[in-house]
Write a protein that holds these residues in place. Sequence first.
Motif, PDB file in Angstrom:
ATOM      1  N   PHE A   1       0.860  -1.181   0.000  1.00 55.63           N
ATOM      2  CA  PHE A   1       0.000   0.000   0.000  1.00 55.63           C
ATOM      3  C   PHE A   1       0.892   1.225   0.000  1.00 55.63           C
ATOM      4  CE2 PHE A   1      -2.558   3.408   1.807  1.00 55.63           C
ATOM      5  CZ  PHE A   1      -3.749   3.270   1.109  1.00 55.63           C
ATOM      6  N   SER A   2       0.773   2.021  -1.055  1.00 58.65           N
ATOM      7  CA  SER A   2       1.618   3.196  -1.212  1.00 58.65           C
ATOM      8  C   SER A   2       0.751   4.437  -1.330  1.00 58.65           C
ATOM      9  CB  SER A   2       2.498   3.079  -2.466  1.00 58.65           C
ATOM     10  OG  SER A   2       3.391   2.000  -2.354  1.00 58.65           O
ATOM     11  N   VAL A   3       1.295   5.546  -0.848  1.00 56.77           N
ATOM     12  CA  VAL A   3       0.662   6.850  -1.009  1.00 56.77           C
ATOM     13  C   VAL A   3       1.598   7.709  -1.835  1.00 56.77           C
ATOM     14  CG1 VAL A   3      -0.245   8.891   0.129  1.00 56.77           C
ATOM     15  CG2 VAL A   3      -0.548   6.644   1.186  1.00 56.77           C
ATOM     16  N   CYS A   4       1.129   8.159  -2.996  1.00 58.04           N
ATOM     17  CA  CYS A   4       1.949   8.961  -3.901  1.00 58.04           C
ATOM     18  C   CYS A   4       1.471  10.414  -3.885  1.00 58.04           C
ATOM     19  CB  CYS A   4       1.865   8.411  -5.328  1.00 58.04           C
ATOM     20  SG  CYS A   4       2.654   6.803  -5.517  1.00 58.04           S
ATOM     21  N   ASN A   5       2.420  11.294  -3.704  1.00 58.61           N
ATOM     22  CA  ASN A   5       2.141  12.722  -3.630  1.00 58.61           C
ATOM     23  C   ASN A   5       2.388  13.345  -5.000  1.00 58.61           C
ATOM     24  OD1 ASN A   5       1.950  15.445  -3.071  1.00 58.61           O
ATOM     25  ND2 ASN A   5       3.830  15.534  -1.856  1.00 58.61           N
TER      26      ASN A   5
ATOM     27  N   ASN B   1       5.987  14.599  -5.992  1.00 57.60           N
ATOM     28  CA  ASN B   1       6.201  13.539  -6.985  1.00 57.60           C
ATOM     29  C   ASN B   1       6.979  12.360  -6.419  1.00 57.60           C
ATOM     30  OD1 ASN B   1       4.877  14.815  -9.250  1.00 57.60           O
ATOM     31  ND2 ASN B   1       6.602  16.230  -9.309  1.00 57.60           N
ATOM     32  N   ARG B   2       6.744  12.059  -5.162  1.00 56.22           N
ATOM     33  CA  ARG B   2       7.349  10.897  -4.516  1.00 56.22           C
ATOM     34  C   ARG B   2       6.246  10.023  -3.927  1.00 56.22           C
ATOM     35  NH1 ARG B   2      12.314   9.448  -5.493  1.00 56.22           N
ATOM     36  NH2 ARG B   2      12.682   8.760  -3.364  1.00 56.22           N
ATOM     37  N   CYS B   3       6.616   8.804  -3.530  1.00 53.73           N
ATOM     38  CA  CYS B   3       5.666   7.872  -2.934  1.00 53.73           C
ATOM     39  C   CYS B   3       6.203   7.340  -1.614  1.00 53.73           C
ATOM     40  CB  CYS B   3       5.392   6.693  -3.870  1.00 53.73           C
ATOM     41  SG  CYS B   3       4.625   7.146  -5.436  1.00 53.73           S
ATOM     42  N   ALA B   4       5.301   7.068  -0.691  1.00 56.17           N
ATOM     43  CA  ALA B   4       5.658   6.465   0.591  1.00 56.17           C
ATOM     44  C   ALA B   4       5.183   5.022   0.604  1.00 56.17           C
ATOM     45  CB  ALA B   4       5.040   7.241   1.735  1.00 56.17           C
ATOM     46  N   GLU B   5       6.075   4.117   0.959  1.00 56.85           N
ATOM     47  CA  GLU B   5       5.722   2.708   1.109  1.00 56.85           C
ATOM     48  C   GLU B   5       5.151   2.537   2.509  1.00 56.85           C
ATOM     49  OE1 GLU B   5       9.373   0.719   0.388  1.00 56.85           O
ATOM     50  OE2 GLU B   5       9.618   1.589  -1.608  1.00 56.85           O
TER      51      GLU B   5
ATOM     52  N   ARG C   1      -9.711  -4.666   3.701  1.00 57.27           N
ATOM     53  CA  ARG C   1     -10.209  -4.055   2.470  1.00 57.27           C
ATOM     54  C   ARG C   1     -10.163  -2.531   2.562  1.00 57.27           C
ATOM     55  NH1 ARG C   1     -15.909  -5.118  -0.811  1.00 57.27           N
ATOM     56  NH2 ARG C   1     -15.763  -3.244  -2.108  1.00 57.27           N
ATOM     57  N   TYR C   2     -10.413  -1.993   3.752  1.00 54.13           N
ATOM     58  CA  TYR C   2     -10.484  -0.539   3.913  1.00 54.13           C
ATOM     59  C   TYR C   2      -9.271  -0.026   4.678  1.00 54.13           C
ATOM     60  CZ  TYR C   2     -15.310  -1.322   2.477  1.00 54.13           C
ATOM     61  OH  TYR C   2     -16.416  -1.696   1.781  1.00 54.13           O
ATOM     62  N   ILE C   3      -8.602   0.957   4.087  1.00 55.53           N
ATOM     63  CA  ILE C   3      -7.505   1.672   4.718  1.00 55.53           C
ATOM     64  C   ILE C   3      -7.931   3.132   4.844  1.00 55.53           C
ATOM     65  CG2 ILE C   3      -5.061   2.302   4.584  1.00 55.53           C
ATOM     66  CD1 ILE C   3      -5.460  -0.676   4.862  1.00 55.53           C
ATOM     67  N   TYR C   4      -7.547   3.759   5.932  1.00 54.38           N
ATOM     68  CA  TYR C   4      -7.964   5.132   6.199  1.00 54.38           C
ATOM     69  C   TYR C   4      -6.728   6.045   6.176  1.00 54.38           C
ATOM     70  CZ  TYR C   4     -12.178   2.675   7.432  1.00 54.38           C
ATOM     71  OH  TYR C   4     -13.285   1.850   7.379  1.00 54.38           O
ATOM     72  N   VAL C   5      -6.867   7.189   5.531  1.00 54.20           N
ATOM     73  CA  VAL C   5      -5.715   8.061   5.267  1.00 54.20           C
ATOM     74  C   VAL C   5      -6.029   9.495   5.682  1.00 54.20           C
ATOM     75  CG1 VAL C   5      -4.154   8.965   3.499  1.00 54.20           C
ATOM     76  CG2 VAL C   5      -4.960   6.600   3.360  1.00 54.20           C
ATOM     77  N   TYR C   6      -5.018  10.135   6.248  1.00 52.31           N
ATOM     78  CA  TYR C   6      -5.084  11.559   6.572  1.00 52.31           C
ATOM     79  C   TYR C   6      -3.775  12.199   6.137  1.00 52.31           C
ATOM     80  CZ  TYR C   6      -4.682  15.820   9.382  1.00 52.31           C
ATOM     81  OH  TYR C   6      -4.490  17.111   9.785  1.00 52.31           O
ATOM     82  N   ALA C   7      -3.841  13.382   5.537  1.00 57.03           N
ATOM     83  CA  ALA C   7      -2.637  14.086   5.092  1.00 57.03           C
ATOM     84  C   ALA C   7      -2.748  15.561   5.436  1.00 57.03           C
ATOM     85  CB  ALA C   7      -2.421  13.903   3.584  1.00 57.03           C
ATOM     86  N   GLU C   8      -1.609  16.148   5.797  1.00 53.23           N
ATOM     87  CA  GLU C   8      -1.566  17.578   6.094  1.00 53.23           C
ATOM     88  C   GLU C   8      -0.294  18.164   5.507  1.00 53.23           C
ATOM     89  OE1 GLU C   8       0.424  17.629  10.551  1.00 53.23           O
ATOM     90  OE2 GLU C   8      -1.751  17.462  10.398  1.00 53.23           O
ATOM     91  N   ASP C   9      -0.266  19.493   5.367  1.00 50.55           N
ATOM     92  CA  ASP C   9       0.927  20.143   4.841  1.00 50.55           C
ATOM     93  C   ASP C   9       1.917  20.413   5.964  1.00 50.55           C
ATOM     94  OD1 ASP C   9       0.005  22.395   6.211  1.00 50.55           O
ATOM     95  OD2 ASP C   9      -0.839  23.327   4.431  1.00 50.55           O
TER      96      ASP C   9
ATOM     97  N   ARG D   1      -2.522  -5.372  -3.357  1.00 52.78           N
ATOM     98  CA  ARG D   1      -1.669  -4.203  -3.582  1.00 52.78           C
ATOM     99  C   ARG D   1      -2.538  -3.021  -4.011  1.00 52.78           C
ATOM    100  NH1 ARG D   1       0.872  -8.635  -5.609  1.00 52.78           N
ATOM    101  NH2 ARG D   1       2.988  -9.071  -4.868  1.00 52.78           N
ATOM    102  N   TRP D   2      -2.174  -1.852  -3.501  1.00 52.27           N
ATOM    103  CA  TRP D   2      -2.964  -0.665  -3.837  1.00 52.27           C
ATOM    104  C   TRP D   2      -2.083   0.577  -3.753  1.00 52.27           C
ATOM    105  CZ3 TRP D   2      -7.739  -1.286  -5.756  1.00 52.27           C
ATOM    106  CH2 TRP D   2      -8.507  -0.141  -5.995  1.00 52.27           C
ATOM    107  N   THR D   3      -2.312   1.503  -4.674  1.00 61.88           N
ATOM    108  CA  THR D   3      -1.576   2.779  -4.680  1.00 61.88           C
ATOM    109  C   THR D   3      -2.582   3.914  -4.654  1.00 61.88           C
ATOM    110  OG1 THR D   3       0.261   1.836  -5.923  1.00 61.88           O
ATOM    111  CG2 THR D   3       0.095   4.226  -5.867  1.00 61.88           C
ATOM    112  N   LEU D   4      -2.384   4.835  -3.731  1.00 62.99           N
ATOM    113  CA  LEU D   4      -3.252   5.999  -3.587  1.00 62.99           C
ATOM    114  C   LEU D   4      -2.503   7.230  -4.076  1.00 62.99           C
ATOM    115  CD1 LEU D   4      -5.902   7.238  -2.293  1.00 62.99           C
ATOM    116  CD2 LEU D   4      -4.473   7.649  -0.274  1.00 62.99           C
ATOM    117  N   PHE D   5      -3.146   8.046  -4.913  1.00 59.13           N
ATOM    118  CA  PHE D   5      -2.532   9.248  -5.466  1.00 59.13           C
ATOM    119  C   PHE D   5      -3.232  10.492  -4.908  1.00 59.13           C
ATOM    120  CE2 PHE D   5      -1.940   5.853  -8.535  1.00 59.13           C
ATOM    121  CZ  PHE D   5      -0.607   5.957  -8.841  1.00 59.13           C
ATOM    122  N   LEU D   6      -2.442  11.409  -4.378  1.00 57.38           N
ATOM    123  CA  LEU D   6      -2.960  12.685  -3.899  1.00 57.38           C
ATOM    124  C   LEU D   6      -2.535  13.771  -4.867  1.00 57.38           C
ATOM    125  CD1 LEU D   6      -2.095  12.320  -0.109  1.00 57.38           C
ATOM    126  CD2 LEU D   6      -4.231  11.740  -1.253  1.00 57.38           C
ATOM    127  N   LYS D   7      -3.501  14.529  -5.394  1.00 60.67           N
ATOM    128  CA  LYS D   7      -3.196  15.541  -6.413  1.00 60.67           C
ATOM    129  C   LYS D   7      -3.709  16.905  -5.974  1.00 60.67           C
ATOM    130  CE  LYS D   7      -3.289  12.398 -10.391  1.00 60.67           C
ATOM    131  NZ  LYS D   7      -3.776  12.178 -11.768  1.00 60.67           N
TER     132      LYS D   7
END
Length: 205
Positions: A95-99, A128-132, A141-149, A197-203
């Motif tokens: 599971f990756s989070v891509c910025n 333009n990087r990703c976190a593993e 099945r469900y993953i929960y995500v929070y992001a801040e600057d 496997r899953w990749t999440l993209f934040l735009k």
Amino acid sequence: MPIFSGTGGATGGAEVVEQPATVRQAEMKRIIFVMGQELYGAMREFMPMSTEIARARCRYRCPRKRLLRRVYDRMLLLPASLVLFVLNGPARAEFSVCNQSLDVLNVAIGYEEDGEFQTEGWWSVGANRCAEVIREPLKNRYIYVYAEDVFGQPVTEGSIPTCIGAKRFLIRGTKDCWLRGHKQADFFEVDTREQERWTLFLKNN
């Protein structure tokens, strides 16, 4: 900030950090990213020039393999950072989070473990990087995500309140965040559709 997710690999990586990235660290990461882009452009200009130099020295007497060998030898003189751009293959994160924004983001995740919900962070993810984030096949099945600057302002919109820490944290349970010395943040739900496997993209907006 729009959220896009799907299966697939991710490149690059970020380790869990003791505390979220600061404004100074974000600026340094941005400078490094710009330098990397400039070095990559220089490498693309260098390759055709190296081929022409090798061809001129051979004067039609060098076999093709020797010509390619000369070009390769010159590539070995490139800075190590350029070689890393070429050799950096797909990461094996599950599971990756891509910025995909232009700013550094601090990311936290939540998931169920042994019948209890827990949250974990932080991953500081450059532009333009990703976190593993999870490095094993997904069990939930469900993953929960929070992001801040880097100023601590939320950049994602969620509706699931749970606990986060000011520095590196692993918190079990979702109740009484403030009473337990934590902060509260709203996470959003990611449906991985039971994929391993899953990749999440934040735009950016």
